[in-house]
Motif scaffolding. Structure first.
Motif, PDB file in Angstrom:
ATOM      1  N   MET A   1      30.447   3.526  -9.254  1.00  0.00           N
ATOM      2  CA  MET A   1      29.175   4.024  -8.733  1.00  0.00           C
ATOM      3  C   MET A   1      29.429   5.257  -7.881  1.00  0.00           C
ATOM      4  SD  MET A   1      26.995   0.676  -7.598  1.00  0.00           S
ATOM      5  CE  MET A   1      28.153   0.188  -6.324  1.00  0.00           C
ATOM      6  N   LEU A   2      28.369   6.049  -7.686  1.00  0.00           N
ATOM      7  CA  LEU A   2      28.498   7.244  -6.852  1.00  0.00           C
ATOM      8  C   LEU A   2      28.886   6.886  -5.422  1.00  0.00           C
ATOM      9  CD1 LEU A   2      25.313   9.089  -8.135  1.00  0.00           C
ATOM     10  CD2 LEU A   2      27.679   9.748  -8.616  1.00  0.00           C
ATOM     11  N   THR A   3      28.388   5.740  -4.935  1.00  0.00           N
ATOM     12  CA  THR A   3      28.618   5.354  -3.541  1.00  0.00           C
ATOM     13  C   THR A   3      29.954   4.655  -3.320  1.00  0.00           C
ATOM     14  OG1 THR A   3      27.361   3.362  -4.020  1.00  0.00           O
ATOM     15  CG2 THR A   3      26.179   5.143  -2.911  1.00  0.00           C
ATOM     16  N   ASP A   4      30.653   4.284  -4.386  1.00  0.00           N
ATOM     17  CA  ASP A   4      31.914   3.547  -4.224  1.00  0.00           C
ATOM     18  C   ASP A   4      32.938   4.382  -3.448  1.00  0.00           C
ATOM     19  OD1 ASP A   4      31.177   1.222  -5.533  1.00  0.00           O
ATOM     20  OD2 ASP A   4      31.868   1.925  -7.496  1.00  0.00           O
ATOM     21  N   ASP A   5      33.538   3.770  -2.441  1.00  0.00           N
ATOM     22  CA  ASP A   5      34.586   4.456  -1.669  1.00  0.00           C
ATOM     23  C   ASP A   5      35.916   4.248  -2.395  1.00  0.00           C
ATOM     24  OD1 ASP A   5      36.211   5.658   0.164  1.00  0.00           O
ATOM     25  OD2 ASP A   5      35.460   4.533   1.901  1.00  0.00           O
ATOM     26  N   VAL A   6      36.066   4.954  -3.504  1.00  0.00           N
ATOM     27  CA  VAL A   6      37.199   4.705  -4.402  1.00  0.00           C
ATOM     28  C   VAL A   6      38.538   5.035  -3.754  1.00  0.00           C
ATOM     29  CG1 VAL A   6      35.846   4.982  -6.501  1.00  0.00           C
ATOM     30  CG2 VAL A   6      36.924   6.991  -5.476  1.00  0.00           C
ATOM     31  N   ILE A   7      38.546   6.029  -2.882  1.00  0.00           N
ATOM     32  CA  ILE A   7      39.802   6.409  -2.229  1.00  0.00           C
ATOM     33  C   ILE A   7      40.292   5.280  -1.329  1.00  0.00           C
ATOM     34  CG2 ILE A   7      40.793   7.975  -0.505  1.00  0.00           C
ATOM     35  CD1 ILE A   7      40.619   9.179  -3.334  1.00  0.00           C
ATOM     36  N   ASP A   8      39.381   4.667  -0.558  1.00  0.00           N
ATOM     37  CA  ASP A   8      39.800   3.554   0.290  1.00  0.00           C
ATOM     38  C   ASP A   8      40.312   2.380  -0.541  1.00  0.00           C
ATOM     39  OD1 ASP A   8      39.234   4.965   2.547  1.00  0.00           O
ATOM     40  OD2 ASP A   8      37.896   3.455   3.429  1.00  0.00           O
ATOM     41  N   VAL A   9      39.683   2.128  -1.695  1.00  0.00           N
ATOM     42  CA  VAL A   9      40.152   1.040  -2.566  1.00  0.00           C
ATOM     43  C   VAL A   9      41.581   1.326  -3.009  1.00  0.00           C
ATOM     44  CG1 VAL A   9      39.822  -0.126  -4.776  1.00  0.00           C
ATOM     45  CG2 VAL A   9      37.832   0.455  -3.360  1.00  0.00           C
ATOM     46  N   GLU A  10      41.826   2.566  -3.441  1.00  0.00           N
ATOM     47  CA  GLU A  10      43.160   2.909  -3.930  1.00  0.00           C
ATOM     48  C   GLU A  10      44.193   2.915  -2.792  1.00  0.00           C
ATOM     49  OE1 GLU A  10      42.681   6.461  -6.301  1.00  0.00           O
ATOM     50  OE2 GLU A  10      41.710   5.321  -7.908  1.00  0.00           O
ATOM     51  N   LEU A  11      43.812   3.464  -1.641  1.00  0.00           N
ATOM     52  CA  LEU A  11      44.737   3.463  -0.499  1.00  0.00           C
ATOM     53  C   LEU A  11      45.089   2.032  -0.096  1.00  0.00           C
ATOM     54  CD1 LEU A  11      43.148   6.294   1.702  1.00  0.00           C
ATOM     55  CD2 LEU A  11      45.333   6.423   0.477  1.00  0.00           C
ATOM     56  N   LEU A  12      44.071   1.156  -0.100  1.00  0.00           N
ATOM     57  CA  LEU A  12      44.301  -0.235   0.281  1.00  0.00           C
ATOM     58  C   LEU A  12      45.261  -0.908  -0.695  1.00  0.00           C
ATOM     59  CD1 LEU A  12      43.143  -2.247   2.483  1.00  0.00           C
ATOM     60  CD2 LEU A  12      41.773  -3.178   0.607  1.00  0.00           C
ATOM     61  N   LEU A  13      45.090  -0.623  -1.995  1.00  0.00           N
ATOM     62  CA  LEU A  13      45.946  -1.261  -3.002  1.00  0.00           C
ATOM     63  C   LEU A  13      47.363  -0.690  -2.982  1.00  0.00           C
ATOM     64  CD1 LEU A  13      43.447  -1.627  -5.987  1.00  0.00           C
ATOM     65  CD2 LEU A  13      44.214  -3.397  -4.387  1.00  0.00           C
ATOM     66  N   ILE A  14      47.502   0.570  -2.546  1.00  0.00           N
ATOM     67  CA  ILE A  14      48.835   1.189  -2.481  1.00  0.00           C
ATOM     68  C   ILE A  14      49.556   0.795  -1.190  1.00  0.00           C
ATOM     69  CG2 ILE A  14      50.061   3.405  -2.277  1.00  0.00           C
ATOM     70  CD1 ILE A  14      47.783   4.607  -4.055  1.00  0.00           C
ATOM     71  N   PHE A  15      48.815   0.848  -0.073  1.00  0.00           N
ATOM     72  CA  PHE A  15      49.459   0.704   1.242  1.00  0.00           C
ATOM     73  C   PHE A  15      49.168  -0.614   1.950  1.00  0.00           C
ATOM     74  CE2 PHE A  15      49.035   5.396   0.773  1.00  0.00           C
ATOM     75  CZ  PHE A  15      50.361   5.750   0.914  1.00  0.00           C
ATOM     76  N   GLY A  16      48.122  -1.323   1.536  1.00  0.00           N
ATOM     77  CA  GLY A  16      47.601  -2.424   2.348  1.00  0.00           C
ATOM     78  C   GLY A  16      48.359  -3.731   2.270  1.00  0.00           C
ATOM     79  N   GLY A  17      49.308  -3.841   1.324  1.00  0.00           N
ATOM     80  CA  GLY A  17      50.074  -5.077   1.221  1.00  0.00           C
ATOM     81  C   GLY A  17      49.253  -6.223   0.647  1.00  0.00           C
TER      82      GLY A  17
END
Lengths: 216, 182
Positions: B133-149
């Motif tokens: 969706m246009l409103t999806d914060d896709v960067i935070d999703v990807e950062l979380l999956l890369i860095f969030g453990g």
């Protein structure tokens, strides 16, 4: 003289690498800054929940001034690819090509061939829409349950890419809070197509992606 | 003489075939379409946001853009895994329970999966990768999956950019995107 040219070349490559981080904005040397450079791709359920909306944006970081003269390239086809059976190979395409101030749409239709080369599926012509001028109200065409738009829009992408670059470069250790949207105030050229789900498989899952292809 | 007759017949047949093809085009319904003949060859492609830009090294970006999705996993999964472990040397698994090989294997085939049966979102806490969706914060999703453990709680200064929304509101109606900045 020669050495400074080489240094300049290195600097240009370094700068290119530096900026090459976003959704897909300016992602690769061959397309960065060109009319064929895809910035983003979205696919979501429409206001009418029987429909799916595909958004393709090209030409990154257009300032309001740049936007006045920004044009879709008549030699570039935007092709939305749809895989309906899970093998990551397109079963259907939606093609968009600009000509004389209008965007022409073909599909959803099976491609003449899959892969890197395409021909226009003129038997699958869906509609055309006048390209909306900067500052004008959005011009929308409809046909057979589908809707079509082409023209400049606000870049819907948001990301503090400058801080990300600083982190990657080792000059920062984390994001700031609040962050800064590096794409605030900038525009892109958008192509928006809304199609009934019944035209792209009906139910279940599809895989989708978008390509820019240049006329040879 | 006989040979010539055959040739003339063949030419006549060809001519009539061509004429038929032309008239067939003329008879097609709908508005006139400009000529769009020719072959169009791929230069750029994308599906999920930031995949090429985060995981493909600069020297491979042009090649990745002209690798069909069905061949991307074979060509790029190992490089994606190296890149992931360079970005986050402490990576074990992510909030989706994927180890490095599984996660990068899923990412390397760069297609956007879209459900035709309900909510379309990159990630909303419940639905995972059912669209974007246009409103999806896709960067935070990807950062979380890369860095969030595994719990999404590691590296908190890297797992969100703290930009949560666009600078202009979107529309609920077609064409959904906001008017350009003028």
């Amino acid at each position: 003289m020669k050495k400074s040219k080489i240094l300049l070349g290195v600097a240009v490559i370094a700068v290119t690498g530096f900026f090459a981080i976003a959704a897909d904005h300016m992602d690769a040397p061959a397309v960065t800054g060109g009319s064929n450079d895809i910035t983003d791709f979205y696919a979501f359920q429409g206001q009418n929940t029987n429909n799916i909306v595909f958004v393709t944006n090209v030409q990154a970081l257009l300032s309001p001034t740049d936007t006045q003269s920004a044009k879709f390239d008549e030699n570039t086809m935007l092709e939305i690819n749809i895989d309906t059976n899970g093998d990551a190979i397109e079963d259907l395409v939606i093609q968009a090509i600009p000509k004389d101030g209008k965007m022409y749409f073909f599909g959803p239709i099976a491609p003449a061939q899959t892969g890197l080369s395409s021909t226009v599926r003129s038997t699958g012509m869906a509609s055309n829409v006048a390209i909306t001028a900067p500052g004008a109200n959005a011009i929308i065409a409809t046909n057979a349950g589908m809707s079509f738009f082409a023209g400049p829009r606000d870049d819907p992408f948001f990301f503090d890419v400058d801080q990300y670059k600083a982190i990657i470069a080792g000059t920062a250790t984390g994001f700031e809070n609040p962050g800064t949207d590096s794409y605030a105030g900038t525009n892109v050229l958008s192509v928006v197509v809304e199609v009934p789900k019944s035209m792209i498989g009906g139910s279940g899952k599809i895989n989708s992606w978008v390509e820019t292809k240049r006329k040879q | 003489m006989k040979f010539n007759t055959i040739k003339i017949t063949a030419i006549a047949a060809l001519a009539s075939l061509t004429a038929f093809n032309c008239s067939n085009d003329d008879d097609s319904n709908g508005p006139k379409v400009p000529e769009f003949a020719g072959t169009y060859v791929q230069e750029d492609q994308m599906a999920r946001p930031a995949i090429s830009t985060v995981f493909v090294s600069m020297g491979n970006k042009d090649a990745f853009n002209v690798t069909v999705p069905s061949k991307q996993a074979a060509g790029y999964q190992a490089a994606f895994q190296n890149k992931l472990l360079a970005l986050n040397p402490g990576y074990t698994t992510n909030a989706l329970g994927m180890d490095a090989a599984t996660f990068t294997g899923a990412l390397a085939t760069d297609v956007l999966t879209v459900t035709l049966d309900g909510k379309t979102t990159f990630f909303d806490g419940t639905n995972v990768l059912t669209g974007r969706m246009l409103t999806d914060d896709v960067i935070d999703v990807e950062l979380l999956l890369i860095f969030g453990g595994p719990m999404g709680t590691d590296n908190s200064t890297l797992s969100s950019d703290n930009v949560d929304a666009n600078d202009k509101p979107f529309s609920n109606t077609f064409p959904y995107l906001a008017a350009p900045h003028m």
